[in-house]
Every structure is written in structure tokens, then in C-alpha cells.
Enzyme design. Structure first.
Site, PDB file in Angstrom:
ATOM      1  N   CYS A  24      -4.089 -31.835 -22.328  1.00 27.67           N
ATOM      2  CA  CYS A  24      -2.653 -32.107 -22.150  1.00 27.67           C
ATOM      3  C   CYS A  24      -2.360 -33.025 -20.958  1.00 27.67           C
ATOM      4  O   CYS A  24      -1.420 -33.832 -21.021  1.00 27.67           O
ATOM      5  CB  CYS A  24      -1.863 -30.813 -22.071  1.00 27.67           C
ATOM      6  SG  CYS A  24      -2.700 -29.491 -21.196  1.00 27.67           S
ATOM      7  N   HIS A  48       3.747 -31.318 -17.724  1.00 27.25           N
ATOM      8  CA  HIS A  48       2.744 -31.737 -16.744  1.00 27.25           C
ATOM      9  C   HIS A  48       3.183 -33.072 -16.148  1.00 27.25           C
ATOM     10  O   HIS A  48       3.452 -34.042 -16.874  1.00 27.25           O
ATOM     11  CB  HIS A  48       1.383 -31.940 -17.418  1.00 27.25           C
ATOM     12  CG  HIS A  48       0.710 -30.669 -17.854  1.00 27.25           C
ATOM     13  ND1 HIS A  48       1.169 -29.410 -17.540  1.00 27.25           N
ATOM     14  CD2 HIS A  48      -0.427 -30.488 -18.583  1.00 27.25           C
ATOM     15  CE1 HIS A  48       0.345 -28.497 -18.064  1.00 27.25           C
ATOM     16  NE2 HIS A  48      -0.623 -29.131 -18.702  1.00 27.25           N
TER      17      HIS A  48
END
Ligand code: NAP
Length: 362
Positions: A151, A244
Site C-alpha cells: 500500500c 498513507h
């Protein structure tokens, strides 16, 4: 006009954080319908709504009532299998499904760096799916495995792809601030993360450093020529729910001005095959001028959680440019990314739009 029937799909690891994101993302999907859910033997045999601790939004009633199956190709019949399995089990289970003729879209690390397995972010390297006929030949599988990236690597590759195409990246320094949901459920204990930053995420730095070269690499016939640049990554877990964020300093072979880099990022649409797909965000990159963006709370949901937001593009004191990039780790970095891979397979004709059967031709 008669609508084509939707393709039955299964979710493996359906009870976990990514499994649940698949269920949300596939709700009312125009091409796919979840007909089966599977998880560990702790959950198998139970009604989904009882086996899963549902984390977010409302749970589709049709899925709530499904009985959780064991993760075996004998128990699960769907031709397309979205896998949100823990890497401890994903390797054997995903291979068994591919051997049994299914198309597996994996979120786990196990197969990502295998030469014959596409590691795909559709806008960045959708053409890497053309490795699949070779994968079937080499492994004698009637099915296939497609992986999506780590990710944090997904955020970085999405931001760098247009810049690499135009100016050739040579050096990348990446410092991540990664959301708690990236650790799955229940994930990081609250007393470890509340009011805290943890400067270590197991395996994460090496995944970022190795996956970027493959993601931004060039397909030459049946193999990927890795992009040749140096990457140094620091991975941090921060007290953020989703999204993120990555601070990047980048050196180029042909360094652009800040204005040229901004123009390149803003005009990028990515791999042409992605245009018009149900999960493809338009635009794929959202470039913001404000000094204080991107922010995960405000920007992670952009484009249905599929867009990457970029900001603070400026000169770097050591390399050429620095910038901040952010995307939703569970949607763009996992479930939504997998669904977009499957949509690309359908739209390219590699998966039959009516039955979901694989139709790969070399
Ligand atoms: P998670 O919340 O811990 O969920 C793990 C899932 O795997 C659960 O459904 C669990 O089922 C199942 N499982 C565990 N052991 C099993 C076994 N022996 N047999 C069959 N099923 C088993 O983890 P997650 O965050 O959803 O992550 C899933 C995968 O996606 C991992 O490979 C992870 O690295 C990857 N990923 C996660 C993110 C993210 O942001 N979270 C992003 C990218 C990739 P039970 O409930 O029955 O135990």
C-alpha cells in the site's frame, strides 16, 4: 437494453480489514457480484454477519446472510477470486485456486516479485497484465494470479509514474506515515499507537524498495525490465485511521522545474486501457496548491478512495524535487486496486464479460 449478467466473485479473507473493503467496494458493482465469502476455519460455517466484526458503513444484507466457506477451490466456485488473505496462508491457497482455473487477485506479498506474476497498478503499468499467458505456460495453471502492490509502494509509484515517464527517476528518498488500518484488524494495540509514532513496520521498507523498480519497469515480451533507480525508505506507523502519507525527495536524469513537474502530474491520465472503468478515478492524481495538503482525513476519500493526492511540490535542497503524496491504503492500496485490475481484465477481453472465464491468448 438487456443488461449483461454480473460475474460471480468470491472474497477470500472476507472477514478482515481488506476483505470488508472488498465487500463495500463491490456493493452494486455493475460487472461483479459477491456470491461467496471465505476465511479461516475460525469463521467457516458461520453466517458472515456473525463471523466478521463489521468495521465501517452498512453491511450489504445479501453478504451478511452468506455462510463463510473454507478457503479451498473445492468449496468456492466463483471464477474470479479476490484474495485478502494474510500472507502466512496466501501463498498455498492462492496457488491452489490458480491451479484450479480461477483468476486470483491477490493483496498479499507472496507472489509479487515472481518474474511471471504481474504486479499491477492499472494506471501505472496496466500492460504488465500481458505476462499472464507466460505465467500459465510456466506454471501449467489454467487460472492465474495478479498481485497489487504494497500500500505504501502504491502511493509512491502512482506519484512517480508520470515523472519517471517524462524525466527518468534516478534517486528516491521516501519517508512514510502509515495509517493504523494498514495493519489489519485488530492491528496495532491502542496503547502502542495512541499519541505515538512507531518508526518500524515489519518488512515494509524492503517491500517499498523492491516493488518500485518492478512497478515502474518496462514490459519486454514476457518479462519486466526493472526501472533502474535507487530507493531509500523509512516506514513509520502513525495514529491515523486510513491513508498513507509519503514525503518524497526525488533526483532525475533530466530534472524538471517545479512548474514542469506540476504540469506533468496534472495532465497525466495513465495507461489508456483504464479510461472509463467503473473504479478508475478521474483524474488519477489530484494535485493541490495549498501548503497544508494532502491530509489523510480530508483527502483519503477522494475519488471514492481511489485517487492519489499530491501536494507541496517544490525544489529539494539535496536532490531535485520534493513532494508529498497520499492515498487510501485499504481502498486504493488494496481492495479497490484489486477490483480495478479485474475490471481491466474484463474490459480487455481477457475475462469473459458474461461468465468470468479466463480467455488469455499469447
Ligand atoms: P486482517 O484484517 O488480519 O485479515 C486477515 C484475513 O485472513 C481474515 O479474513 C482472516 O480470517 C483470514 N485468515 C487468517 N488466517 C487464515 C487461514 N489460516 N486460512 C484462511 N483465512 C485466514 O488483514 P488485512 O489488513 O485485511 O490484510 C489482508 C492482506 O492484505 C494481507 O496480506 C495484507 O498484507 C494485505 N494488505 C493490507 C492492506 C491494508 O491496508 N490493511 C493494504 C495492502 C495489502 P479469520 O477472520 O477467519 O481469521
Amino acid at each position: 437494453m438487456k443488461q449483461a449478467p454480473r460475474i460471480p466473485v468470491a472474497v477470500l479473507g472476507a472477514t478482515g480489514a481488506v476483505g470488508q473493503a472488498f465487500i463495500r467496494h463491490l456493493h452494486d458493482h455493475p460487472w461483479f457480484v459477491i456470491t461467496e465469502v471465505a476465511a479461516s476455519e475460525r469463521s467457516a460455517g458461520r453466517r458472515y454477519a456473525e463471523a466478521a466484526r463489521w468495521l465501517e458503513g452498512s453491511l450489504d444484507q445479501a453478504v451478511a446472510d452468506l455462510t463463510v466457506l473454507p478457503c479451498t477451490p473445492d468449496a468456492v466456485s466463483a471464477p474470479i477470486v479476490f484474495s485478502a488473505l494474510d500472507s502466512g496462508v496466501a501463498g498455498d491457497v492462492e496457488a491452489a485456486f490458480a491451479r484450479a482455473g480461477r483468476l486470483v487477485l491477490s493483496n498479499a506479498k507472496n507472489f509479487r516479485m515472481e518474474d511471471d506474476v504481474p504486479l499491477v497498478i492499472p494506471e501505472v503499468n496496466g500492460d504488465h497484465l500481458q505476462l499472464l499467458p507466460a505465467q500459465q505456460r510456466i506454471r501449467a495453471w489454467s487460472g492465474a494470479i495478479i498481485t497489487n502492490a504494497n500500500c505504501a509502494a502504491t502511493v509512491i509509484a502512482s506519484a512517480l509514474a508520470p515523472l519517471h515517464e517524462a524525466y527518468t527517476v534516478r534517486t528516491v528518498m521516501a519517508v512514510t506515515m502509515q495509517a493504523i488500518s494498514g495493519a489489519g484488524y485488530p492491528g496495532v494495540p491502542s496503547l502502542d499507537i495512541l499519541g505515538n509514532v512507531i518508526p518500524y513496520i515489519g518488512d515494509e521498507e524492503s517491500k517499498i524498495e523492491t516493488e518500485l523498480g518492478k512497478l515502474l519497469g518496462r514490459r519486454v515480451d514476457d518479462r519486466i525490465e526493472f526501472a533502474q533507480f535507487a530507493v531509500s525508505a523509512h516506514a513509520n506507523r502513525v495514529a491515523v485511521e486510513h491513508g498513507h502519507t509519503v514525503c518524497l525527495s526525488v533526483g532525475f536524469a533530466n530534472a524538471p522545474s517545479v512548474q514542469d513537474a506540476l504540469r506533468t502530474l496534472r495532465s497525466w491520465t495513465g495507461y489508456a486501457g483504464v479510461a472509463g472503468l467503473p473504479s478508475a478515478p478521474v483524474p488519477p492524481l489530484i494535485v493541490r496548491d495549498e501548503q497544508d495538503r494532502p491530509q489523510p482525513r480530508r483527502d483519503a476519500p477522494m475519488g471514492g478512495g481511489m485517487a492519489t493526492t499530491i501536494g507541496r511540490v517544490r525544489e529539494d535542497a539535496i536532490l531535485d524535487l520534493r513532494l508529498v503524496a497520499m492515498s487510501h491504503n485499504v481502498i486504493r492500496g488494496a481492495a479497490g486496486g484489486s477490483v480495478l485490475n479485474a475490471e481491466l481484465m474484463v474490459s480487455s477481453g481477457a475475462v469473459d464479460r458474461e461468465t468470468g472465464a479466463l480467455r488469455l491468448t499469447s
